[in-house]
Design a protein around this motif. Structure first.
Motif, PDB file in Angstrom:
ATOM      1  N   PHE A 157       0.853  -1.175   0.000  1.00 50.36           N
ATOM      2  CA  PHE A 157       0.000   0.000   0.000  1.00 50.36           C
ATOM      3  C   PHE A 157       0.894   1.231   0.000  1.00 50.36           C
ATOM      4  O   PHE A 157       1.807   1.335   0.812  1.00 50.36           O
ATOM      5  N   SER A 158       0.633   2.142  -0.911  1.00 51.60           N
ATOM      6  CA  SER A 158       1.422   3.370  -0.979  1.00 51.60           C
ATOM      7  C   SER A 158       0.479   4.554  -1.112  1.00 51.60           C
ATOM      8  O   SER A 158      -0.504   4.496  -1.853  1.00 51.60           O
ATOM      9  N   GLU A 159       0.796   5.617  -0.380  1.00 51.66           N
ATOM     10  CA  GLU A 159      -0.015   6.828  -0.529  1.00 51.66           C
ATOM     11  C   GLU A 159       0.268   7.443  -1.894  1.00 51.66           C
ATOM     12  O   GLU A 159       1.422   7.687  -2.237  1.00 51.66           O
ATOM     13  N   ALA A 160      -0.787   7.649  -2.659  1.00 51.42           N
ATOM     14  CA  ALA A 160      -0.634   8.260  -3.977  1.00 51.42           C
ATOM     15  C   ALA A 160       0.039   9.615  -3.807  1.00 51.42           C
ATOM     16  O   ALA A 160      -0.411  10.448  -3.033  1.00 51.42           O
ATOM     17  N   SER A 161       1.140   9.817  -4.504  1.00 54.24           N
ATOM     18  CA  SER A 161       1.943  11.013  -4.304  1.00 54.24           C
ATOM     19  C   SER A 161       1.922  11.890  -5.548  1.00 54.24           C
ATOM     20  O   SER A 161       1.160  12.820  -5.656  1.00 54.24           O
ATOM     21  N   ASN A 162       2.798  11.568  -6.498  1.00 52.55           N
ATOM     22  CA  ASN A 162       2.785  12.269  -7.784  1.00 52.55           C
ATOM     23  C   ASN A 162       3.115  11.251  -8.861  1.00 52.55           C
ATOM     24  O   ASN A 162       3.645  10.180  -8.578  1.00 52.55           O
ATOM     25  N   ILE A 163       2.805  11.583 -10.091  1.00 48.62           N
ATOM     26  CA  ILE A 163       2.909  10.595 -11.166  1.00 48.62           C
ATOM     27  C   ILE A 163       4.331  10.074 -11.334  1.00 48.62           C
ATOM     28  O   ILE A 163       4.538   8.895 -11.597  1.00 48.62           O
ATOM     29  N   SER A 164       5.328  10.926 -11.132  1.00 46.92           N
ATOM     30  CA  SER A 164       6.709  10.503 -11.291  1.00 46.92           C
ATOM     31  C   SER A 164       7.090   9.494 -10.210  1.00 46.92           C
ATOM     32  O   SER A 164       7.571   8.394 -10.495  1.00 46.92           O
ATOM     33  N   GLN A 165       6.836   9.857  -8.966  1.00 46.29           N
ATOM     34  CA  GLN A 165       7.204   8.984  -7.849  1.00 46.29           C
ATOM     35  C   GLN A 165       6.425   7.672  -7.906  1.00 46.29           C
ATOM     36  O   GLN A 165       7.004   6.589  -7.749  1.00 46.29           O
ATOM     37  N   ASP A 166       5.134   7.745  -8.145  1.00 48.89           N
ATOM     38  CA  ASP A 166       4.307   6.541  -8.179  1.00 48.89           C
ATOM     39  C   ASP A 166       4.701   5.622  -9.334  1.00 48.89           C
ATOM     40  O   ASP A 166       4.669   4.395  -9.203  1.00 48.89           O
ATOM     41  N   THR A 167       5.089   6.205 -10.459  1.00 50.27           N
ATOM     42  CA  THR A 167       5.527   5.407 -11.606  1.00 50.27           C
ATOM     43  C   THR A 167       6.789   4.622 -11.263  1.00 50.27           C
ATOM     44  O   THR A 167       6.927   3.458 -11.636  1.00 50.27           O
ATOM     45  N   HIS A 168       7.712   5.238 -10.540  1.00 56.36           N
ATOM     46  CA  HIS A 168       8.949   4.543 -10.159  1.00 56.36           C
ATOM     47  C   HIS A 168       8.666   3.388  -9.199  1.00 56.36           C
ATOM     48  O   HIS A 168       9.316   2.342  -9.269  1.00 56.36           O
ATOM     49  N   LEU A 169       7.700   3.578  -8.306  1.00 56.47           N
ATOM     50  CA  LEU A 169       7.314   2.489  -7.413  1.00 56.47           C
ATOM     51  C   LEU A 169       6.728   1.329  -8.225  1.00 56.47           C
ATOM     52  O   LEU A 169       7.085   0.169  -8.024  1.00 56.47           O
ATOM     53  N   TYR A 170       5.826   1.657  -9.135  1.00 50.94           N
ATOM     54  CA  TYR A 170       5.240   0.613  -9.982  1.00 50.94           C
ATOM     55  C   TYR A 170       6.328  -0.102 -10.792  1.00 50.94           C
ATOM     56  O   TYR A 170       6.316  -1.334 -10.905  1.00 50.94           O
ATOM     57  N   ASN A 171       7.265   0.652 -11.350  1.00 51.80           N
ATOM     58  CA  ASN A 171       8.341   0.047 -12.151  1.00 51.80           C
ATOM     59  C   ASN A 171       9.184  -0.927 -11.331  1.00 51.80           C
ATOM     60  O   ASN A 171       9.574  -1.992 -11.816  1.00 51.80           O
ATOM     61  N   ALA A 172       9.480  -0.565 -10.075  1.00 51.15           N
ATOM     62  CA  ALA A 172      10.256  -1.456  -9.201  1.00 51.15           C
ATOM     63  C   ALA A 172       9.462  -2.725  -8.904  1.00 51.15           C
ATOM     64  O   ALA A 172      10.008  -3.840  -8.940  1.00 51.15           O
ATOM     65  N   PHE A 173       8.184  -2.560  -8.630  1.00 53.66           N
ATOM     66  CA  PHE A 173       7.297  -3.702  -8.382  1.00 53.66           C
ATOM     67  C   PHE A 173       7.263  -4.622  -9.610  1.00 53.66           C
ATOM     68  O   PHE A 173       7.447  -5.833  -9.499  1.00 53.66           O
ATOM     69  N   PHE A 174       7.061  -4.026 -10.788  1.00 54.39           N
ATOM     70  CA  PHE A 174       6.960  -4.819 -12.016  1.00 54.39           C
ATOM     71  C   PHE A 174       8.295  -5.496 -12.341  1.00 54.39           C
ATOM     72  O   PHE A 174       8.326  -6.644 -12.776  1.00 54.39           O
ATOM     73  N   HIS A 175       9.395  -4.786 -12.103  1.00 53.49           N
ATOM     74  CA  HIS A 175      10.733  -5.353 -12.327  1.00 53.49           C
ATOM     75  C   HIS A 175      10.905  -6.644 -11.520  1.00 53.49           C
ATOM     76  O   HIS A 175      11.391  -7.652 -12.036  1.00 53.49           O
ATOM     77  N   LEU A 176      10.496  -6.620 -10.268  1.00 52.06           N
ATOM     78  CA  LEU A 176      10.674  -7.778  -9.395  1.00 52.06           C
ATOM     79  C   LEU A 176       9.732  -8.929  -9.740  1.00 52.06           C
ATOM     80  O   LEU A 176      10.141 -10.089  -9.713  1.00 52.06           O
ATOM     81  N   ILE A 177       8.477  -8.638 -10.096  1.00 53.66           N
ATOM     82  CA  ILE A 177       7.577  -9.750 -10.430  1.00 53.66           C
ATOM     83  C   ILE A 177       7.887 -10.312 -11.821  1.00 53.66           C
ATOM     84  O   ILE A 177       7.501 -11.427 -12.139  1.00 53.66           O
TER      85      ILE A 177
END
Length: 198
Positions: free
Chosen positions: A79-99
């Motif tokens: 769970f992550s607090e929606a912040s800004n599109i840049s920061q949230d995109t990097h979180l998603y990218n890290a998640f997708f990279h690992l899965i």
């Protein structure tokens, strides 16, 4: 945490009385903390921009979490607090990279990563997620611990609220115990629960 402390002081409530009650509640909660803290001046000297910092911090943080979940044989939601599109995109990218790739050095396959990471959710404060509020609450600890370790601040100069946060966070940082099985110990030893970068 900063907002809560400000409101308490503003309303002239006794911070020490509040922290005692809060300590009782938090001491009875079962949770672990994992941190990645950025030393901004050092990062700037190395030429790191915000994009690179986000990539590094999210990949390190989620990798530690994946190792923890794999060792425990547990599934986890992020769970992550929606912040800004840049920061949230990097979180998603890290998640997708690992899965998509897993962690080869830790012998965690992409199949295991998909099994352990079951979802990534972006929430807002009005959603009132307990996990998000707990993470927010301990957000100040990363900087506090780094400043104390680097002798920028003295532990004797902390107010009651900071002492409480430090006490519980120190206790809740993930640490390896001697009672864990061999596979768990191998993965657990790879987890850096308080990583300062660069």
């Amino acid at each position: 945490a900063s907002e809560l402390r400000y409101q308490l002081k503003k309303r002239k409530k006794l911070l020490s009385g509040f922290t005692k009650g809060l300590e009782f509640v938090l001491q009875n909660c079962d949770f672990y903390l994992l941190y990645v803290v950025v030393e901004k001046k050092m990062a700037q000297k190395r030429g790191w921009d915000s994009v690179y910092i986000y990539k590094q911090t999210y990949l390190l943080l989620l990798s530690n979490l994946l190792k923890f979940l794999t060792a425990k044989k547990r599934n986890g939601q992020i769970f992550s607090e929606a912040s800004n599109i840049s920061q949230d995109t990097h979180l998603y990218n890290a998640f997708f990279h690992l899965i998509r790739r897993g962690i080869a050095d830790s012998l965690i396959t992409n199949v295991q990563a998909r099994q352990r990471f079951t979802s990534l959710c972006f929430v807002t404060k009005p959603n009132n997620d307990a996990e998000e509020q707990l993470a927010d609450f301990f957000g100040i600890y990363g900087r506090l611990k780094m400043e104390i370790e680097e002798k920028i601040r003295s532990p004797s100069k902390l107010d009651d609220f900071e002492v409480l946060i430090s006490k519980i966070a120190n206790k809740s940082l993930f640490r390896v115990t001697n009672a864990q099985a061999a596979r768990k110990v191998r993965l657990y030893k790879e987890i850096d629960s308080f990583k300062i970068i660069p």
